[in-house]
Each structure stands twice: as structure tokens, then as C-alpha cells.
Design a protein around this motif. Structure first.
Motif, PDB file in Angstrom:
ATOM      1  N   THR A  53      42.830 -74.025  52.182  1.00 55.41           N
ATOM      2  CA  THR A  53      42.172 -72.996  52.846  1.00 55.41           C
ATOM      3  C   THR A  53      43.145 -72.111  53.925  1.00 55.41           C
ATOM      4  OG1 THR A  53      41.723 -74.688  54.582  1.00 55.41           O
ATOM      5  CG2 THR A  53      40.018 -74.394  52.657  1.00 55.41           C
ATOM      6  N   LEU A  54      44.352 -72.417  53.978  1.00 49.63           N
ATOM      7  CA  LEU A  54      45.384 -72.007  55.031  1.00 49.63           C
ATOM      8  C   LEU A  54      46.577 -71.811  54.277  1.00 49.63           C
ATOM      9  CD1 LEU A  54      45.632 -70.972  58.092  1.00 49.63           C
ATOM     10  CD2 LEU A  54      46.145 -73.444  58.353  1.00 49.63           C
ATOM     11  N   ASN A  82      41.139 -64.376  52.497  1.00 50.38           N
ATOM     12  CA  ASN A  82      40.460 -65.322  51.655  1.00 50.38           C
ATOM     13  C   ASN A  82      39.064 -65.496  52.291  1.00 50.38           C
ATOM     14  OD1 ASN A  82      40.826 -67.424  53.520  1.00 50.38           O
ATOM     15  ND2 ASN A  82      42.767 -67.513  53.032  1.00 50.38           N
ATOM     16  N   TYR A  84      37.868 -68.340  53.649  1.00 51.15           N
ATOM     17  CA  TYR A  84      37.876 -69.274  54.569  1.00 51.15           C
ATOM     18  C   TYR A  84      38.009 -68.499  55.769  1.00 51.15           C
ATOM     19  CZ  TYR A  84      37.876 -72.350  50.552  1.00 51.15           C
ATOM     20  OH  TYR A  84      37.542 -72.868  49.499  1.00 51.15           O
ATOM     21  N   PHE A  87      35.193 -67.403  58.406  1.00 54.17           N
ATOM     22  CA  PHE A  87      34.482 -68.506  58.933  1.00 54.17           C
ATOM     23  C   PHE A  87      35.381 -69.074  60.352  1.00 54.17           C
ATOM     24  CE2 PHE A  87      32.896 -68.960  54.813  1.00 54.17           C
ATOM     25  CZ  PHE A  87      31.746 -68.421  54.986  1.00 54.17           C
ATOM     26  N   ARG A  88      36.749 -68.948  60.165  1.00 54.92           N
ATOM     27  CA  ARG A  88      37.803 -69.045  61.261  1.00 54.92           C
ATOM     28  C   ARG A  88      38.801 -68.680  61.213  1.00 54.92           C
ATOM     29  NH1 ARG A  88      39.664 -75.202  62.735  1.00 54.92           N
ATOM     30  NH2 ARG A  88      40.409 -74.763  64.821  1.00 54.92           N
ATOM     31  N   PRO A  90      42.635 -67.870  60.825  1.00 56.60           N
ATOM     32  CA  PRO A  90      43.588 -68.783  60.311  1.00 56.60           C
ATOM     33  C   PRO A  90      44.726 -68.834  61.393  1.00 56.60           C
ATOM     34  CG  PRO A  90      43.254 -66.902  58.897  1.00 56.60           C
ATOM     35  CD  PRO A  90      42.341 -66.907  59.995  1.00 56.60           C
ATOM     36  N   LYS A  93      43.829 -71.422  64.104  1.00 53.74           N
ATOM     37  CA  LYS A  93      43.971 -72.807  63.577  1.00 53.74           C
ATOM     38  C   LYS A  93      45.317 -73.208  63.452  1.00 53.74           C
ATOM     39  CE  LYS A  93      42.410 -75.876  59.474  1.00 53.74           C
ATOM     40  NZ  LYS A  93      41.502 -75.876  58.310  1.00 53.74           N
TER      41      LYS A  93
END
Length: 103
Positions: A53-54, A82, A84, A87-88, A90, A93
Motif C-alpha cells: 500500500t506504500l 494508487n 490507498y 484514504f491516507r 502516504p 504515513k
């Protein structure tokens, strides 16, 4: 070609530049970053992260301030093309993974 964005976060800490160089290296390893490179002459660390996801990287610049503090400048760069990333962030994160593991 992947679409990337960057984000910078700065921390001020007490201690010596060499101590924080080793603490940052340990934090990157503990957070799961790969290809951790340390340049002690330039007080620079870089690492990559790649999961399902990252995908991105981080660079950490360590410098001394006039007030006696050590400045840690963490700059993340991550792919945002992408599902993902909707939603948040990267970049948030990546920076959070580093900051949670720094001691």
C-alpha cells in the motif's frame, strides 16, 4: 511513471549530532525501511519503503542550530497514484513511521 509528492517535517531535539545520527538510523530500521544509507560526513540519512500500500522514501538532514538544539529535517517523497493514497496521505504515513520509532 509514478506521480509523487513530498512533505517536510522538522524536529528540534537536544543532544549531539552523532548521537542523533545513530538514533535516526535505528529508528529507520525499526520502522521497516530498507536500503538505509548513512552519510556521517554530511549528517544525512536516506531510506526506502515499499509495501503493498506504500511506496516512497525518506531523507533526514541533521544540523546544529545557533540555540544549541539539533535540527532533524525529515523529507518524505511518496507515490500518490494508487487507490490507498485516497484514504491516507502516504507522506504522512512515512513521516509517522519514522517519528514513532525515534527515541
Amino acid at each position: 511513471m509514478a506521480i509523487q509528492k513530498s512533505k517536510v517535517e522538522t524536529f528540534q531535539v537536544l543532544g549531539s549530532r552523532q548521537d542523533w545520527l545513530s538514533k535516526c538510523e535505528k529508528a529507520l530500521h525499526n520502522a521497516g525501511f530498507k536500503s538505509v544509507l548513512v552519510n556521517s560526513e554530511l549528517s544525512l540519512l536516506s531510506a526506502k519503503i515499499s509495501t503493498l500500500t506504500l511506496s516512497g522514501s525518506i531523507k533526514i538532514f541533521i544540523s546544529e542550530s545557533d540555540s544549541g538544539f539539533i535540527n532533524l529535517r525529515a523529507e518524505s517523497s511518496a507515490n500518490i497514484d494508487n487507490i490507498y493514497a485516497l484514504f491516507r496521505s502516504p507522506n504522512n504515513k512515512i513521516l509517522e513511521m519514522f517519528s514513532k520509532n525515534i527515541q
